[in-house]
Structures are given as structure tokens and as C-alpha cells.
Design an enzyme around this catalytic site. Structure first.
Site, PDB file in Angstrom:
ATOM      1  N   GLU A  29       0.841  -1.195   0.000  1.00  0.00           N
ATOM      2  CA  GLU A  29       0.000   0.000   0.000  1.00  0.00           C
ATOM      3  C   GLU A  29       0.880   1.250   0.000  1.00  0.00           C
ATOM      4  O   GLU A  29       1.750   1.399   0.878  1.00  0.00           O
ATOM      5  CB  GLU A  29      -0.897  -0.012   1.240  1.00  0.00           C
ATOM      6  CG  GLU A  29      -1.902  -1.158   1.229  1.00  0.00           C
ATOM      7  CD  GLU A  29      -2.418  -1.525   2.624  1.00  0.00           C
ATOM      8  OE1 GLU A  29      -2.207  -0.754   3.582  1.00  0.00           O
ATOM      9  OE2 GLU A  29      -3.025  -2.608   2.751  1.00  0.00           O
ATOM     10  N   GLU A  60      -4.611  -6.385   2.850  1.00  0.00           N
ATOM     11  CA  GLU A  60      -3.393  -7.078   3.291  1.00  0.00           C
ATOM     12  C   GLU A  60      -3.398  -8.551   2.907  1.00  0.00           C
ATOM     13  O   GLU A  60      -2.374  -9.110   2.540  1.00  0.00           O
ATOM     14  CB  GLU A  60      -3.207  -6.927   4.811  1.00  0.00           C
ATOM     15  CG  GLU A  60      -2.735  -5.549   5.258  1.00  0.00           C
ATOM     16  CD  GLU A  60      -3.846  -4.522   5.318  1.00  0.00           C
ATOM     17  OE1 GLU A  60      -5.036  -4.908   5.202  1.00  0.00           O
ATOM     18  OE2 GLU A  60      -3.543  -3.332   5.474  1.00  0.00           O
ATOM     19  N   GLN A  82       2.102  -1.701   5.776  1.00  0.00           N
ATOM     20  CA  GLN A  82       2.370  -0.284   6.051  1.00  0.00           C
ATOM     21  C   GLN A  82       2.786  -0.057   7.503  1.00  0.00           C
ATOM     22  O   GLN A  82       3.706   0.706   7.782  1.00  0.00           O
ATOM     23  CB  GLN A  82       1.127   0.528   5.713  1.00  0.00           C
ATOM     24  CG  GLN A  82       1.407   1.991   5.589  1.00  0.00           C
ATOM     25  CD  GLN A  82       0.360   2.684   4.751  1.00  0.00           C
ATOM     26  OE1 GLN A  82      -0.697   3.039   5.282  1.00  0.00           O
ATOM     27  NE2 GLN A  82       0.609   2.872   3.476  1.00  0.00           N
ATOM     28  N   PHE A  83       2.097  -0.689   8.418  1.00  0.00           N
ATOM     29  CA  PHE A  83       2.535  -0.851   9.810  1.00  0.00           C
ATOM     30  C   PHE A  83       2.420  -2.339  10.081  1.00  0.00           C
ATOM     31  O   PHE A  83       1.473  -2.982   9.616  1.00  0.00           O
ATOM     32  CB  PHE A  83       1.657  -0.064  10.781  1.00  0.00           C
ATOM     33  CG  PHE A  83       1.956   1.399  10.817  1.00  0.00           C
ATOM     34  CD1 PHE A  83       2.743   1.948  11.823  1.00  0.00           C
ATOM     35  CD2 PHE A  83       1.450   2.240   9.843  1.00  0.00           C
ATOM     36  CE1 PHE A  83       3.027   3.308  11.857  1.00  0.00           C
ATOM     37  CE2 PHE A  83       1.732   3.602   9.852  1.00  0.00           C
ATOM     38  CZ  PHE A  83       2.518   4.148  10.869  1.00  0.00           C
ATOM     39  N   ASP A  85       1.447  -3.898  12.498  1.00  0.00           N
ATOM     40  CA  ASP A  85       0.205  -4.267  13.196  1.00  0.00           C
ATOM     41  C   ASP A  85      -0.809  -4.886  12.222  1.00  0.00           C
ATOM     42  O   ASP A  85      -1.576  -5.762  12.591  1.00  0.00           O
ATOM     43  CB  ASP A  85      -0.425  -3.031  13.846  1.00  0.00           C
ATOM     44  CG  ASP A  85       0.570  -2.283  14.712  1.00  0.00           C
ATOM     45  OD1 ASP A  85       0.325  -2.165  15.912  1.00  0.00           O
ATOM     46  OD2 ASP A  85       1.612  -1.833  14.182  1.00  0.00           O
ATOM     47  N   PHE A  86      -0.800  -4.415  10.975  1.00  0.00           N
ATOM     48  CA  PHE A  86      -1.788  -4.878   9.991  1.00  0.00           C
ATOM     49  C   PHE A  86      -1.485  -6.273   9.459  1.00  0.00           C
ATOM     50  O   PHE A  86      -2.248  -6.818   8.666  1.00  0.00           O
ATOM     51  CB  PHE A  86      -1.899  -3.867   8.848  1.00  0.00           C
ATOM     52  CG  PHE A  86      -2.273  -2.494   9.332  1.00  0.00           C
ATOM     53  CD1 PHE A  86      -3.432  -2.301  10.051  1.00  0.00           C
ATOM     54  CD2 PHE A  86      -1.440  -1.409   9.114  1.00  0.00           C
ATOM     55  CE1 PHE A  86      -3.770  -1.043  10.534  1.00  0.00           C
ATOM     56  CE2 PHE A  86      -1.772  -0.157   9.599  1.00  0.00           C
ATOM     57  CZ  PHE A  86      -2.936   0.042  10.302  1.00  0.00           C
ATOM     58  N   ILE A  87      -0.392  -6.830   9.876  1.00  0.00           N
ATOM     59  CA  ILE A  87      -0.048  -8.191   9.472  1.00  0.00           C
ATOM     60  C   ILE A  87      -1.124  -9.170   9.967  1.00  0.00           C
ATOM     61  O   ILE A  87      -1.314 -10.237   9.388  1.00  0.00           O
ATOM     62  CB  ILE A  87       1.351  -8.583  10.004  1.00  0.00           C
ATOM     63  CG1 ILE A  87       1.950  -9.722   9.174  1.00  0.00           C
ATOM     64  CG2 ILE A  87       1.329  -8.929  11.485  1.00  0.00           C
ATOM     65  CD1 ILE A  87       3.421  -9.977   9.454  1.00  0.00           C
ATOM     66  N   HIS A 127      -0.410   0.905  16.144  1.00  0.00           N
ATOM     67  CA  HIS A 127       0.738   1.321  15.324  1.00  0.00           C
ATOM     68  C   HIS A 127       2.051   1.132  16.085  1.00  0.00           C
ATOM     69  O   HIS A 127       3.028   1.840  15.842  1.00  0.00           O
ATOM     70  CB  HIS A 127       0.589   2.789  14.890  1.00  0.00           C
ATOM     71  CG  HIS A 127      -0.516   3.009  13.915  1.00  0.00           C
ATOM     72  ND1 HIS A 127      -1.826   3.070  14.285  1.00  0.00           N
ATOM     73  CD2 HIS A 127      -0.505   3.141  12.556  1.00  0.00           C
ATOM     74  CE1 HIS A 127      -2.585   3.268  13.214  1.00  0.00           C
ATOM     75  NE2 HIS A 127      -1.811   3.298  12.156  1.00  0.00           N
TER      76      HIS A 127
END
Lengths: 324, 406
Positions: A29, A60, A82-83, A85-87, A127
Site C-alpha cells: 500500500e 493485506e 504499512q505498519f 500491526d496490519f499483518i 501502530h
């Protein structure tokens, strides 16, 4: 040569590998025109074009899935979260698709999934995460957490050249805070090898990522009191360099593990089990740990400071252990 | 019914469907003898979809079958013994006993990606293969399947949306067999036709009678040509019926009996046999020869599977990582120089194609400039925007274009 930041080292690794091998592509992204939320991929679109630097929808799971497919087709995709955390949004693709692929049916997944992790920047609960242990518990993955610019570059290159799915956790606190002279020539750092960052005799402090720097600062403080701590940087969490860990404990006979990840289920527990199984007779004290609290990462600066390990907390725990 | 296939190809379709059905009958028998380690997921009544769609592909194309797509695996060149040994967890199976059912594949020659049990996850993976194929200049198409139940997953949406904006050469077959385990389609979606989803992604969609193998093959062939030409993904909804339970353990008492009876009259094998007879493409002797050939092949492969050993226990500890046992190699069909600096270099600036966004709400004229590479895609043969999906040339009876509303 000018000093290179941890962030620039990551950009160099991607750019040099894309120059070296046309099979390397970047997908994520805002990685293209914008150059990534932290500018890690700045300039890559200009150099390598739309086909190799691919901006995606906010998806994602599709990003990781597409990268797996690209790997099956013979490419070496780099996918950015992108961060980090979004994994969590791509958890199934990583743990059920990528991680099990080679074991189940002999299909390697040459994928690097990279992104900014970690706290200390007041990013709040979504984040600031350190989600490495979800994945350290997943056979088939490799998990890298570099602490220096040199390692970030050398390990990212190794990850791109590896035939397995590698999760590459970049500590965002370090992005622009640390810099060092890097070699002009191509180099790699091997995956799965820890590094002894400071020699010592009184106790071993094992750490990684941003907490390596906290541990080294603590070791400098302790030296003023005559306590010589050996500091080990894990660099890779999976596979774990058990030899370096056990060798250091056999030398100092005491072990403190420091990590920014939360306490329960953190790598410190695994290391403690490893050491008691293999070097119990060498221990002259209890294995101690300094970690973040078992809470989400809080937003307000005083709360986050309370939540995170600090030099003072490491010095205190190390001092107590040294005198045990 | 008009068809562009030759007599031999029509007989091929019969061969694969009959092989698919007879193989599954053998598997049910082995299951009852406790020789199958896990489950058997019947595709009874759905053979035309597996066979017809896979048959429309070229040798360089890729597939990722689901658990009921054994027919697709057979068309792609896998043998009954591969499927039998997988189900029986033998060391001779494609996964050496590490996984079962149709969870296996072949990256190098047959271009088959193994499914995982979580539904929907093959769609982004096949999108990535289509994107990689375009990048490498291969002109390939990636095909995968999903059920009416799997179409409810989040990743279905993420992946189809990504494939649409990338104009990836993806053909997605939605097999609407009306049952997701015990839950009917009306509890999965408020749509009557799942093909309507295509409109939401700005891609081509079609509905086909999934129990008519000739229609399925023709519709799939058109979709494959559309995708291969660079016009973007196609979603085909194939209407069919799951004639058995979710798996062998499930008697499916929740399915109304009259529904089964009605669909029995549309059996895809009966229909294709009738088609072959009516079009004088075979006679009783041809049928007998094919059936006997299948019986011989199955007998040999069942014997092979039954005589195969289980894997050695220590194998469990091996193969977590690729440690140089495989090479990662891309099959470049275009000059690499095209994707390397300086030729790859671009100005990193968006050229917004959507006329509404670029020119404001008052001007509805089409954008005069077009940046085919603006979304990472290679230039497509058609430079029109996808705001209004084009319908590929229709063939009689086989294909129903998607209409909004009912």
C-alpha cells in the site's frame, strides 16, 4: 562514505537487489508514487517502473496472497505491511498458506514480508505492535528483527535471496535514529546467526531490535559499577541461534533476557526453557527477564514509558542478578 | 447444440467426467473399507464443471483446484493413483503422506497450485500468478474455483478487487452447488445469482448451466480468451447441485429430497452421453471401449495405492524449509532489459483516468489521456476504461450476461 540510517539501509537493500535480479518486485500500500508511509521505498518506482513497484488496494490478505503466487511463478516478491500491526489481517495467508507450503507439497515460497514494528513513538495500540511471536510459533517461517543499519541491509538481502517466507520486522524507532558507515560493496548477513555485541563475564543480556540499544546502554552503566555484562543480539528469532545463546550462558553463568514484546509467550520464555534444558548446570542464578507489560501498547507518553522496558529497568534487573 | 470442439475432444470430456465419477466411486468403496485415512468429498453431479473449465486451458496456464475439483486434476494430467494415494496417506503420494485429499500440486510442469482448507485464499494467490505471468511476458491465464459458501469470505472480495484493478488474467469459477456444508445459498448471499458480484468489481461475469459440459467448456474458453487478451478477470457462476453430503460422513438429511430428485434428471454424465449419441459422435462400441479403458486404469491404480507403504515416521521432521532442494526460476518470455534501469525508469506521478475524479463532477467526457501502466499493469489491448464492463461475444444457450436486479 556518509553514514547510512537504518531506513536508508533498508531502501539500499531493496534497490540493490532489484538491480541485481529482475525477479525482485515490491508490492504494498502506497509503496510506489508515495514511496511508502515511512519512505522506505522512495525512489524505487522512478527507477524500476510500474511493473516492479506495485501500489495495491487496502487489502493485506490479497497483498500477501498475490506475493505468494508471484513466488510460485518464480519471482522474489517483497510485500510491505504499512505498519506491522496490519499483518494480523493477512495472518491466514502467512501461517496457513505460505508457512506450510514447502512442508506439505514441496512448493517453496520465496517471499519477504517487511514492515515497521515497535513502540516508543507514541503510535498507540494499533501502530506499535511487536507481533513476532505469533510467527515464531509457526514452523516454516523465518523471523528477522535487525537492530543495526548494517544488519538491516545485510539481512534483508539474505531474506530476498532465501527460498522461504521471511518476515522482516523493521523497528520504526530505529529508522532515523541510528546510522553507521556501511561497506560500499555487496554484502549479506546470514539468517539464523546471533551476534555478541559486547563481551562480558558477569552475566549475559540477550536482546534484539530496539532493545539491543537499551541493553547496550545498560551494560555501559553497569560497567561503571564493575559489572561486566555480555550483550547478545539475536538478530533472527526463527530459526534461533541456540549455539551462541548457550555458549554465552556457559561463559557468564547468568542470564537476563530483554525484549520489547509483551511478557507472556515472549521469546524470553523459550530461551529460558532452552537454557534450562541444555545448560542448567552452568546457571548460578535464576533466569530473569525485562519485557513490556502484558497489555496493549498504550498511547499517552507516560503510559507508554511505563509499559516499555528502559535502561533503568534493565540496569536494576541486571544488578540484582549479578549480585545473586 | 453448436460447439467448436472436435469429436475427439467431445470424447475427451466424456472420458474425464466418467473417470472422475468412477474414481470417486472407488474412493467411496475404499472409505467403507477404512482404507481412506481422512474424508472423501464427493463431486458427484459437478463433474462437468471441473472437467469443462480445466479443459478450456492451454498447457502453460495455471490452475488451483478446490477439494471437489478432482476432475480438473485429471484433465491437468494427474493420474487416479495420485488422488488415491493422497487419500490413503501413502508414501507414494505426491505429498509423501504429508497432506491428503486433493491438497497437492506441481509448480514446474502441470502448473497446479495446491489448495488449503481455508476458503477463498487461492484467489489472491492465483491473481499473483497471473500478475507474475504478465510481468514475465508469458500470456498465461490463472484459473481457480470457489463455492457459493467460499464466496462469502473476505479474501474473495480483496482478491477479486485486486485482480480487477490489476486487469489480471484470472478466471474464477463460482460453483454454486447450493449448499455450503449444511447451509443453503440463500443464507450465504441475498443475491439470486452470484455472477452479479462481477458487476461490483467492474469485471466480466457470466452464468452457465454447470451440468452441461459443452456449455461449461465453451463459456470457460471464452473467458480464458478474454483474460488472456488482457481485458481483465472473468467470474463465471456455474449452477449445479451437490448430490452428496459435505463429505462421506454426512448423510445430508437437511437437503430436501425433491431437490435431489430434480437435479438427478440433469445429471451431467447422462446429458453428455445423450449429446454424443444425438450428434452421432459415438456408438455403443466407443462407449464400451472408453469405459473398459477407465476400468483397467482404475484397477491398476487402486492396486498400486493399496500396495503402497505408509511414509517412514521420521519423515515428519523433514522439509519444513527449502534448504536448496528447489531452485526458484522464472520463465522469462520477454527481454529482462525491459524491466531493468534505465528502460524501467518512469516519472512517479499518477495519471488519473477516471473522468469523474480527474475533471470534477460537471464534466462527464471520457479522459483524453490514458496511462496503461498507471496501475502497474502492462498496456492492455483495449484502452477503454472498465467503468462499463464489455460483454464478450455471446454464444447461443451457453452464456447469460449479468443483469442488475431481478
Amino acid at each position: 562514505m556518509a553514514e547510512t540510517t537504518y531506513l536508508e539501509a533498508i531502501r539500499q537493500a531493496m534497490s540493490e537487489e532489484m538491480d541485481r535480479d529482475p525477479a525482485v518486485v515490491l508490492i504494498g500500500e502506497d509503496v510506489g508514487v508515495y514511496g511508502g508511509a515511512f519512505k522506505a521505498s522512495e525512489g524505487l518506482l522512478e527507477r524500476f517502473g510500474w511493473e516492479r513497484v506495485i501500489d495495491t488496494p487496502i487489502s493485506e490478505s490479497a497483498i500477501v496472497g498475490a506475493a505468494i503466487g508471484m513466488g510460485y511463478a518464480g519471482l522474489r516478491p517483497l510485500a510491505e505491511m504499512q505498519f506491522i500491526d496490519f499483518i494480523a489481517c493477512a495472518f491466514n495467508q502467512i501461517t496457513n498458506f505460505a508457512a506450510k507450503s514447502h512442508y506439505r507439497w514441496g512448493a517453496p515460497v520465496p517471499l519477504v514480508l517487511r514492515g515497521p514494528c515497535g513502540g516508543g513513538v507514541h503510535g498507540g495500540p494499533f501502530h506499535s505492535a511487536n507481533p513476532e511471536m505469533y510467527f515464531v510459533h509457526t514452523p516454516g517461517l523465518k523471523v528477522i528483527c535487525p537492530a543495526t543499519a548494517y544488519d538491516a541491509k545485510g539481512l534483508l538481502k539474505s531474506a530476498i535471496r532465501d527460498n522461504n517466507p521471511v518476515l522482516f520486522f523493521e523497528h520504526k524507532f530505529l529508522y532515523r535514529r541510528i546510522k553507521e558507515d556501511l561497506p560500499e560493496d555487496d554484502y549479506t548477513v546470514p539468517i539464523g546467526k546471533a551476534s555478541v555485541r559486547r563481551q562480558g563475564r558477569d552475566l549475559t543480556i540477550i536482546s534484539y531490535a530496539a532493545m539491543l540499544h537499551t541493553s547496550l546502554e545498560a551494560a555501559a552503566e553497569l560497567a561503571k559499577e564493575g559489572i561486566e555484562a555480555e550483550v547478545v543480539d539475536l538478530r533472527t528469532l526463527l530459526p534461533l541461534d541456540t549455539e551462541t545463546i548457550l555458549a554465552s550462558v556457559r561463559k557468564t553463568n547468568k542470564l537476563l533476557v530483554v525484549h520489547e514484546d509483551t511478557r507472556t509467550g515472549g521469546i524470553a520464555g523459550e530461551i529460558a526453557a532452552l537454557v534450562t534444558e541444555n545448560a542448567f548446570e552452568h546457571l548460578d542464578g535464576p533466569i530473569r527477564r525485562v519485557t513490556s507489560l502484558d497489555t496493549p501498547v498504550p498511547y499517552a507518553p507516560p503510559l507508554e514509558e511505563y509499559f516499555l522496558p528502559s535502561v533503568a529497568k534493565v540496569v536494576s534487573a541486571a544488578r540484582e542478578l549479578a549480585h545473586y | 447444440m453448436a460447439s467448436s470442439l472436435t469429436r475427439e475432444q467431445h470424447l475427451d470430456l466424456y472420458y474425464y467426467m466418467r473417470l472422475n465419477r468412477d474414481l470417486e466411486e472407488q474412493m467411496v468403496r475404499l472409505f467403507r473399507q477404512n482404507k481412506i485415512v481422512g474424508g472423501v468429498y464427493s463431486s458427484l453431479g459437478q463433474e462437468a464443471i471441473s472437467v469443462g473449465t480445466a479443459y478450456s486451458l492451454g498447457p502453460g496456464d495455471w490452475i488451483a483446484p478446490m477439494i471437489r475439483n478432482i476432475g480438473s486434476l485429471l484433465v491437468r494430467g494427474f493420474k487416479p493413483r495420485d488422488i488415491l494415494t493422497q487419500h490413503m496417506a501413502r508414501y507414494t503420494s505426491p505429498t509423501l503422506g504429508k497432506d491428503g485429499t486433493s491438497h497437492f500440486g506441481d509448480l514446474k510442469t502441470r502448473h497446479v497450485v495446491s489448495p488449503i482448507s481455508m476458503l477463498g485464499d487461492l484467489i489472491p494467490v492465483m491473481t499473483g500468478i497471473a500478475m507474475a505471468g504478465r510481468y514475465l511476458g508469458q500470456k498465461i491465464v490463472a484459473m481457480t474455483w470457489i463455492g457459493d459458501g467460499g464466496a462469502s469470505t473476505g479474501v474473495f472480495h480483496e482478491a477479486l478487487n485486486l485482480a480487477a484493478v490489476q486487469k489480471a488474467a484470472l478466471v474464477l469459477i463460482v460453483e454454486n452447488n447450493h449448499w455450503a456444508y449444511s447451509t443453503p445459498t440463500e443464507r450465504q448471499t441475498a443475491l439470486r445469482d452470484l455472477a452479479d458480484r462481477a458487476k461490483a468489481y467492474g469485471i466480466e461475469g457470466a452464468i452457465v448451466d454447470g451440468n452441461d459440459v459443452v456449455a461449461v467448456e465453451r463459456t470457460a474458453r471464452e473467458a480464458v480468451a478474454h483474460a488472456r487478451a488482457g481485458h481483465g478477470p472473468v467470474l463465471i457462476e456455474a449452477k449445479t447441485m451437490r448430490m452428496r453430503g459435505h463429505a462421506q460422513h454426512d448423510p445430508a438429511e437437511y437437503v430436501p429430497k425433491e431437490m435431489i430428485e430434480e437435479w438427478k434428471r440433469c445429471d451431467p454424465l447422462d446429458r453428455h452421453e445423450k449429446f454424443l449419441t444425438e450428434n452421432k459422435l459415438w456408438n455403443a462400441k466407443t462407449k464400451q471401449e472408453i469405459d473398459q479403458r477407465i476400468a483397467r486404469e482404475l484397477q491398476a491404480d487402486v492396486e498400486f495405492a493399496e500396495n503402497s507403504p505408509f511414509p517412514p515416521p521420521e519423515l515428519a521432521a523433514e522439509g519444513v524449509y527449502c534448504e536448496g532442494c528447489h531452485t526458484i526460476e522464472a520463465d522469462w518470455k520477454r527481454p529482462k532489459e525491459e524491466v531493468m534501469p534505465p528502460r524501467s525508469s518512469v516519472v512517479a506521478k499518477w495519471q488519473i483516468k477516471n473522468p469523474n475524479a480527474a475533471e470534477g463532477p460537471s464534466k462527464r467526457t471520457p479522459a483524453s489521456t490514458h496511462s496503461p501502466s498507471g496501475n502497474g499493469a502492462r498496456p492492455a489491448p483495449s484502452a477503454k476504461t472498465s467503468a462499463k464492463p464489455k460483454h464478450a461475444k455471446k454464444s447461443k444457450g451457453a452464456r447469460v450476461p449479468v443483469k442488475a436486479g431481478h
